[in-house]
Every structure is written in C-alpha cells, then in structure tokens.
Write a protein that holds these residues in place. Sequence first.
Motif, short mmCIF file in Angstrom:
data_model
loop_
_atom_site.label_atom_id
_atom_site.label_comp_id
_atom_site.label_asym_id
_atom_site.label_seq_id
_atom_site.Cartn_x
_atom_site.Cartn_y
_atom_site.Cartn_z
N GLN A 160 0.85 -1.18 0.00
CA GLN A 160 0.00 0.00 0.00
C GLN A 160 0.89 1.24 0.00
N VAL A 161 0.63 2.15 -0.91
CA VAL A 161 1.49 3.31 -1.11
C VAL A 161 1.11 4.45 -0.17
N VAL A 162 -0.13 4.90 -0.29
CA VAL A 162 -0.67 5.98 0.53
C VAL A 162 -2.17 5.78 0.71
N HIS A 163 -2.74 6.54 1.66
CA HIS A 163 -4.18 6.65 1.88
C HIS A 163 -4.82 5.35 2.35
N GLY A 164 -4.02 4.47 2.98
CA GLY A 164 -4.58 3.24 3.51
C GLY A 164 -5.54 3.51 4.66
N LEU A 165 -6.57 2.69 4.76
CA LEU A 165 -7.62 2.88 5.77
C LEU A 165 -7.37 2.01 6.99
N ALA A 166 -7.92 2.46 8.13
CA ALA A 166 -7.86 1.68 9.37
C ALA A 166 -8.88 0.55 9.28
N THR A 167 -8.41 -0.69 9.47
CA THR A 167 -9.26 -1.86 9.37
C THR A 167 -8.93 -2.83 10.51
N ASP A 168 -9.50 -4.02 10.42
CA ASP A 168 -9.20 -5.07 11.40
C ASP A 168 -7.96 -5.88 11.02
N GLN A 169 -7.24 -5.45 9.98
CA GLN A 169 -6.01 -6.14 9.58
C GLN A 169 -5.00 -6.09 10.72
N ARG A 170 -4.45 -7.25 11.07
CA ARG A 170 -3.43 -7.31 12.12
C ARG A 170 -2.03 -7.26 11.51
N LEU A 171 -1.19 -6.46 12.09
CA LEU A 171 0.17 -6.35 11.61
C LEU A 171 0.97 -7.59 12.01
N LYS A 172 1.85 -7.99 11.13
CA LYS A 172 2.71 -9.15 11.38
C LYS A 172 4.17 -8.71 11.45
N PHE A 173 4.94 -9.48 12.19
CA PHE A 173 6.38 -9.22 12.24
C PHE A 173 6.93 -9.27 10.81
N GLY A 174 7.69 -8.25 10.46
CA GLY A 174 8.26 -8.18 9.11
C GLY A 174 7.50 -7.27 8.17
N ASP A 175 6.25 -6.89 8.53
CA ASP A 175 5.53 -5.90 7.72
C ASP A 175 6.24 -4.55 7.81
N ILE A 176 5.99 -3.70 6.83
CA ILE A 176 6.33 -2.29 6.97
C ILE A 176 5.04 -1.50 6.82
N ILE A 177 4.94 -0.38 7.54
CA ILE A 177 3.71 0.41 7.51
C ILE A 177 4.06 1.89 7.43
N SER A 178 3.42 2.57 6.50
CA SER A 178 3.53 4.02 6.37
C SER A 178 2.47 4.67 7.24
N LEU A 179 2.90 5.59 8.09
CA LEU A 179 2.03 6.31 9.01
C LEU A 179 2.06 7.79 8.63
N ASP A 180 0.95 8.29 8.12
CA ASP A 180 0.86 9.67 7.66
C ASP A 180 -0.04 10.43 8.64
N VAL A 181 0.53 11.44 9.29
CA VAL A 181 -0.18 12.21 10.32
C VAL A 181 -0.38 13.64 9.83
N GLY A 182 -1.62 14.11 9.90
CA GLY A 182 -1.92 15.51 9.65
C GLY A 182 -2.78 16.03 10.78
N VAL A 183 -2.41 17.17 11.35
CA VAL A 183 -3.18 17.75 12.44
C VAL A 183 -3.51 19.21 12.14
N VAL A 184 -4.61 19.67 12.72
CA VAL A 184 -4.97 21.08 12.69
C VAL A 184 -4.85 21.60 14.11
N TYR A 185 -4.04 22.64 14.29
CA TYR A 185 -3.80 23.20 15.62
C TYR A 185 -3.81 24.72 15.50
N HIS A 186 -4.78 25.34 16.16
CA HIS A 186 -4.95 26.80 16.11
C HIS A 186 -5.05 27.30 14.67
N GLY A 187 -5.74 26.51 13.83
CA GLY A 187 -6.00 26.93 12.46
C GLY A 187 -4.91 26.62 11.46
#
Length: 246
Positions: free
Chosen positions: A62-89
Amino acid sequence: MRPACVLAQTVLDEVCDFIQPGITTKQIDAFAAERIRGYGAKSAFLGYRKFPCHLCLSVNDQVVHGLATDQRLKFGDIISLDVGVVYHGWIGDTARTVAVGGCSVEAQRLMDVTVQSLNLGIAQALPGNRVADISRAIQRYVEGNGYSVVREFVGHGVGRSMHEEPQVPNFDDGKKSPRLQPGMTIAIEPMVNAGSPDVRILNDGWTVVTKDGQLSAHFEHTVLVTAAEPEILTCHAKTPSPLKAS
C-alpha cells in the motif's frame, strides 16, 4: 505553523512507538485519535474529502491513503504512518514508514533510500531554486538506486489548508515550475516503489497500492523555505517542546 508541525511529529513519534506485531490498524488509528485530542488538536484527514480515518495507514504494497481496518500487523511488515493535524488553524503534515518488529534487508534498504531521497529534496528547498530542483534530486537518487517514484501522487504546499499550491512532484515532469521564495511552506513526500511506479486504487476508493504487488515506502516533512537553509518544521518531537498532553 511551528507548533502545529511539532505536534504532528510528536503524535507520529508516539504512534511509531505504539506499533507492534498483532495490533490492528484500527487500533493504531484509535490511539492516534486519542493522542491528537490530548494535545487539543484535531485530525486534518478525518472528513477531508470524506476520508474516514484519523491517519493514513498503508501496509507493505500500500502506497498511501490506507484505511484503518481489522487487519493485524505481522512481524516483518512495513507500515507508512501519515499524520496531519490542525492546531490553532494551522496544519502540520508528516509521514514515516517503519518496520513492525523487524523487516527484511530489502525492505530496510527501500526505507533507507526513501529517507535519503527526502533529505536530498529538502536540501534543494532554497530561495531562488525551483520546485523542479527538489523533484530532480529525489528522482535521481531513487532511480539511481534501482527504485521508482510514484507519479500520480505528489507533495504540496500546506498552511491553513491541507493541499495548497505549489504541487511538489517527486519527479521532473519537464514543465517550468514555481520559484521558491522565503516564507513558503511545503510538504515534501517521496513515495518510492521497489518495483514499477504504477499504482492502482482499491475498491474502498482510497487505498493506493503498487500494481505489481511490490513494497512501497513513504516519508514526509513539512519544510519552510527561508532566506538561507530550509527549516524542517516537523522537527523530531523527542527534543524538548512546549506541548503538554492531557
């Protein structure tokens, strides 16, 4: 934008520490949501163009925009974590790919090359340069190491809105690009595939995967163009910061 960007990187650090084999991506998303609220911020992604999650969570091919699901991570997987926050506008946007417990030599090399391509791109974010200078630096390093850059998704300006001008491709499209000026804030985010650059979108309408099923890695920083050297606004949050979580 500095507090928003430090907050985004703080949350990303905490989410990375939370990663372990056996947890689901839905659990990761819930943990991130709690941390974002604890800092008095909100997700920049949730509800954006009807996106249903607080983070983008992209596993293996999965490249980008992956959704949160019931998929369980396994040892040896790699996962991209993309964080965006809004703080004081203002928005902070950052991403990192990590191994779940450990990974293959091949996966680690892919991540290492992607990180270095990001660093080389950031080094070109100088006043008077053009966006294409960033793009070329990323593309040359990635392709010189035998990998490919995704064409369909690119970096972007960021500030009060999630996606602003200019677009920041990870490849040179041959077009005349905008000149960089002090005060510009841009999200530089190479998306690098182990195989072909071709991607497709799954039936969920969001998750982008490699067409050939090979691994992909994604790293991102929000960067300020200054009168001198570029400033990485999404600085490493484990240095002292004024943020306090509830």
